[in-house]
Motif scaffolding. Structure first.
Motif, PDB file in Angstrom:
ATOM      1  N   MET A 186      26.456  69.715  24.866  1.00  0.00           N
ATOM      2  CA  MET A 186      26.859  68.469  24.223  1.00  0.00           C
ATOM      3  C   MET A 186      27.698  68.738  22.980  1.00  0.00           C
ATOM      4  SD  MET A 186      25.858  66.034  26.135  1.00  0.00           S
ATOM      5  CE  MET A 186      26.125  64.652  25.039  1.00  0.00           C
ATOM      6  N   GLN A 187      27.286  69.711  22.172  1.00  0.00           N
ATOM      7  CA  GLN A 187      28.051  70.027  20.971  1.00  0.00           C
ATOM      8  C   GLN A 187      29.444  70.543  21.332  1.00  0.00           C
ATOM      9  OE1 GLN A 187      27.227  69.359  17.901  1.00  0.00           O
ATOM     10  NE2 GLN A 187      25.223  68.560  18.477  1.00  0.00           N
ATOM     11  N   GLN A 188      29.516  71.379  22.356  1.00  0.00           N
ATOM     12  CA  GLN A 188      30.812  71.909  22.787  1.00  0.00           C
ATOM     13  C   GLN A 188      31.695  70.800  23.342  1.00  0.00           C
ATOM     14  OE1 GLN A 188      30.488  75.054  25.665  1.00  0.00           O
ATOM     15  NE2 GLN A 188      32.694  75.388  25.800  1.00  0.00           N
ATOM     16  N   SER A 189      31.100  69.896  24.117  1.00  0.00           N
ATOM     17  CA  SER A 189      31.869  68.776  24.672  1.00  0.00           C
ATOM     18  C   SER A 189      32.421  67.894  23.568  1.00  0.00           C
ATOM     19  CB  SER A 189      30.987  67.955  25.618  1.00  0.00           C
ATOM     20  OG  SER A 189      30.558  68.715  26.725  1.00  0.00           O
ATOM     21  N   LEU A 190      31.604  67.604  22.559  1.00  0.00           N
ATOM     22  CA  LEU A 190      32.062  66.786  21.433  1.00  0.00           C
ATOM     23  C   LEU A 190      33.237  67.445  20.732  1.00  0.00           C
ATOM     24  CD1 LEU A 190      28.631  65.688  19.912  1.00  0.00           C
ATOM     25  CD2 LEU A 190      30.384  64.150  20.802  1.00  0.00           C
ATOM     26  N   GLU A 191      33.130  68.726  20.471  1.00  0.00           N
ATOM     27  CA  GLU A 191      34.189  69.424  19.742  1.00  0.00           C
ATOM     28  C   GLU A 191      35.466  69.516  20.568  1.00  0.00           C
ATOM     29  OE1 GLU A 191      36.279  71.190  16.832  1.00  0.00           O
ATOM     30  OE2 GLU A 191      34.316  70.218  16.694  1.00  0.00           O
ATOM     31  N   ILE A 192      35.345  69.784  21.860  1.00  0.00           N
ATOM     32  CA  ILE A 192      36.536  69.902  22.706  1.00  0.00           C
ATOM     33  C   ILE A 192      37.225  68.551  22.850  1.00  0.00           C
ATOM     34  CG2 ILE A 192      37.293  70.316  25.072  1.00  0.00           C
ATOM     35  CD1 ILE A 192      35.254  72.585  25.194  1.00  0.00           C
ATOM     36  N   ILE A 193      36.452  67.489  23.034  1.00  0.00           N
ATOM     37  CA  ILE A 193      37.045  66.152  23.126  1.00  0.00           C
ATOM     38  C   ILE A 193      37.764  65.817  21.827  1.00  0.00           C
ATOM     39  CG2 ILE A 193      36.504  63.692  23.265  1.00  0.00           C
ATOM     40  CD1 ILE A 193      34.266  64.425  25.212  1.00  0.00           C
ATOM     41  N   ARG A 194      37.133  66.150  20.704  1.00  0.00           N
ATOM     42  CA  ARG A 194      37.754  65.853  19.408  1.00  0.00           C
ATOM     43  C   ARG A 194      39.069  66.619  19.261  1.00  0.00           C
ATOM     44  NH1 ARG A 194      33.624  66.479  16.782  1.00  0.00           N
ATOM     45  NH2 ARG A 194      33.078  64.300  16.469  1.00  0.00           N
ATOM     46  N   ARG A 195      39.091  67.879  19.672  1.00  0.00           N
ATOM     47  CA  ARG A 195      40.316  68.662  19.556  1.00  0.00           C
ATOM     48  C   ARG A 195      41.408  68.124  20.494  1.00  0.00           C
ATOM     49  NH1 ARG A 195      37.338  73.788  19.678  1.00  0.00           N
ATOM     50  NH2 ARG A 195      38.467  74.335  21.558  1.00  0.00           N
ATOM     51  N   ARG A 196      41.021  67.731  21.687  1.00  0.00           N
ATOM     52  CA  ARG A 196      42.018  67.205  22.625  1.00  0.00           C
ATOM     53  C   ARG A 196      42.611  65.904  22.111  1.00  0.00           C
ATOM     54  NH1 ARG A 196      39.683  68.203  28.762  1.00  0.00           N
ATOM     55  NH2 ARG A 196      39.589  70.472  28.633  1.00  0.00           N
ATOM     56  N   VAL A 197      41.778  65.021  21.597  1.00  0.00           N
ATOM     57  CA  VAL A 197      42.267  63.736  21.103  1.00  0.00           C
ATOM     58  C   VAL A 197      43.167  63.946  19.891  1.00  0.00           C
ATOM     59  CG1 VAL A 197      41.549  61.580  20.008  1.00  0.00           C
ATOM     60  CG2 VAL A 197      40.367  62.393  22.034  1.00  0.00           C
ATOM     61  N   ASP A 198      42.787  64.822  18.987  1.00  0.00           N
ATOM     62  CA  ASP A 198      43.609  65.085  17.804  1.00  0.00           C
ATOM     63  C   ASP A 198      44.925  65.741  18.190  1.00  0.00           C
ATOM     64  OD1 ASP A 198      41.747  64.010  16.156  1.00  0.00           O
ATOM     65  OD2 ASP A 198      40.827  65.915  15.585  1.00  0.00           O
ATOM     66  N   GLU A 199      44.907  66.647  19.153  1.00  0.00           N
ATOM     67  CA  GLU A 199      46.133  67.304  19.592  1.00  0.00           C
ATOM     68  C   GLU A 199      47.105  66.295  20.182  1.00  0.00           C
ATOM     69  OE1 GLU A 199      47.386  70.312  19.678  1.00  0.00           O
ATOM     70  OE2 GLU A 199      45.838  71.833  19.563  1.00  0.00           O
TER      71      GLU A 199
END
Length: 554
Positions: A186-199
């Motif tokens: 869950m923590q990894q999914s949150l961080e990856i989604i956040r990075r994708r959206v920001d990118e």
């Protein structure tokens, strides 16, 4: 007496001018936003295009370009509620154990006989041995591979459970390891989604965990929920596999340690691969869009030291053999290894254009989602609805300001005009501060600004009423004004400190709309005290020094 030192006057004017300049880009929101997005795209490695150059030219680089980010309720955007399929991670973890289990059993082959992986449930690794009498030896050998769990809840426990029945050995993740894996996933999914959206150049997304396996995603300014799903829902899992056969019949049934994937450029061709990859996208440290030697869009990638070492060793030992680059269960390319690739970098080419190359590099750079996601709820808030909210907020703000201006001028005359000018500067300072910190303005935030407009004149009312009292006893208007500001200061500070404490509590304990309200309220309190104590007084001093009145009416 009624005097302000020159350096104080310059400092007050500097703060006001700086606030007005920071707030000014919000009057040209569309051009400035396009300029910022184009600049961000170039900084992140995008290829310059005429559209990007036109967007850059819409706003001068030497002017401030910070904007107040508009929330989902003002700008429109996409809302998703996703469920993470945590069970997928168990299967991937057990697949990773297979080479170690196989090697451990090979060391005791004299007692267990031949070994073969069997199909089973996704959260099980089943291995059949040809000599059932050696089952206990096999269980002992595999149990020796267990590792302590690295988590607060799993202290003293190991990561795998091993059991056997008949001639089949079964490996599963322990309950403690499953709990730790769920949390990491869950923590990894949150961080990856956040990075994708920001990118992707979006602004101030809301990405929160809900419950055990759900994630709430709200992204202002994106066209639709489907567009957001295409970006977030793509796993973008990159792996490098040894090739067993470059072309096989689609009806071929792969064994438990094999994979059968179609070729991306040739959908009718299927490639048979070894299940266990040589390296994965987890070892990537960078990925950028580029062009190959033929001018065709491509994506370059670079491994970390561990990945580069593993890739280099494999290619050195398998010169002349094919290997496959697999992206999301499709073979992007399956070249033949001509030389050892020891530099840790490479290039992916395929039938995709500049836009696809940019998106693929973003997905690879952000990392692969550890598990698939199922979208339980999706909603698109159109920009028209957001514009209606903005219009309603503007009407409320204008009505509030008009009422305050009428009351102040009717009650205090010229001094009310000074308070009105300071009120306009106050609102500009609020937007300047929000632009500076990159704050997000929501509908509750607008309510905070409306409330600030009403509260902003409280300090002026206290000062003006105090000046009225001092005019009855003080010697001259200058002394009355000075005493009015001096003796009203404690009441102003007390009233605003208590309100500011409430704003801090709301921001600390609240979430979403509550925090948006607290931010604008807190900033408004600070700017209101500044304009009431310093700006209004400076305006009065300028007027008094010019007019030198013998008497004043407040």
């Amino acid at each position: 007496m009624l005097q302000i030192a020159l350096w104080k006057r310059l400092a007050i004017l500097l703060v006001c001018v700086t606030g007005l300049m920071l707030a000014a880009p919000n009057l040209f929101y569309g051009p400035v936003e396009r300029h910022n997005d184009a600049l961000t795209a170039l900084e992140r490695g995008a290829i310059s295009t005429p559209e990007i150059e036109d967007a850059l030219a819409e706003w001068p680089d030497f002017l401030p370009s910070g904007l107040v980010n508009l929330g989902l309720d003002l700008r429109g955007g996409a809302h998703l509620l996703a469920e993470v399929q945590l069970g997928d991670v168990y299967a991937a973890r057990l697949d990773g154990y297979w080479p170690e289990v196989r090697d451990a059993l090979r060391e005791v082959r004299a007692e267990v006989g031949t070994i073969r992986r069997q199909d089973g449930a996704p959260d099980e690794l089943r291995v059949r041995i040809s000599n059932p009498d050696g089952l206990q030896t096999a269980v002992t050998a595999v149990r020796a591979l267990a590792q302590p769990i690295v988590s607060l809840t799993g202290v003293g426990q190991t990561d795998i459970s091993v059991s056997g029945a008949g001639d089949v050995l079964t490996v599963t993740l322990s309950d403690a390891e499953k709990a730790a894996t769920d949390d990491r996933t869950m923590q990894q999914s949150l961080e990856i989604i956040r990075r994708r959206v920001d990118e992707a150049g979006t602004r101030e997304p809301t990405i929160q965990r809900q419950g055990a396996d759900r994630i709430l995603i709200q992204v202002p300014g994106i066209g639709s929920a489907q567009e957001l799903k295409e970006l977030i829902g793509t796993t973008a899992r990159l792996t490098f596999h040894p090739v067993i056969s470059r072309s096989v019949d689609p009806s071929t049934q792969p064994t438990a340690d094999q994979l059968l994937y179609p070729a991306m450029d040739e959908p009718d061709r299927f490639v048979l691969l070894e299940r266990t990859p040589v390296v994965t996208g987890d070892d990537l440290v960078d990925s950028q869009p580029a062009f190959d030697q033929n001018g065709i869009p491509a994506v370059t990638f670079r491994f970390n030291p561990a990945g580069a070492r593993a890739f280099g060793v494999y290619t050195a030992e398998n010169i002349g053999a094919p290997f496959a680059i697999v992206l999301d269960e499709e073979v992007v390319t399956d070249p033949t290894i001509r030389d050892a690739i020891t530099g840790g970098s490479g290039q992916i080419t395929g039938q995709f254009g500049v836009e696809e190359a940019n998106r693929l590099s973003i997905l690879l750079r952000a990392g692969a989602l550890p598990a698939e996601m199922t979208f339980l709820e999706e909603r698109t808030i159109g920009p028209e609805l957001g514009q209606d909210s903005i219009d309603a907020g503007q009407i409320a703000s204008l009505i509030a300001m008009a009422a305050v201006v009428f009351f102040m001028i009717a009650s205090y005359g010229l001094f009310g005009v000074f308070a009105t000018v300071a009120l306009g500067i106050n609102v500009a300072l609020i937007f300047g501060a929000l632009s500076l910190i990159g704050g997000t303005l929501t509908l509750p935030g607008i309510a905070g600004i409306v409330l600030t407009i009403g509260m902003a004149v409280d300090a002026n009312v206290l000062v003006f009423e105090r000046i009225r009292e001092e005019l009855k006893t003080a010697k001259g208007p200058s002394r009355a004004i000075a005493l009015g500001y001096e003796r009203a200061l404690s009441a102003i500070v007390d009233a605003n400190i208590t309100t500011f404490i409430i704003a801090v509590i709301l921001f600390t304990l609240g979430s979403g709309p509550v925090r948006g309200f607290a931010v604008t309220l807190g900033i408004g309190i600070v700017t209101s005290v500044f304009t009431a104590i310093f700006v209004t007084r400076l305006l009065i001093v300028f007027w008094f020094e010019r007019r030198r009145p013998k008497t004043i009416e407040v």
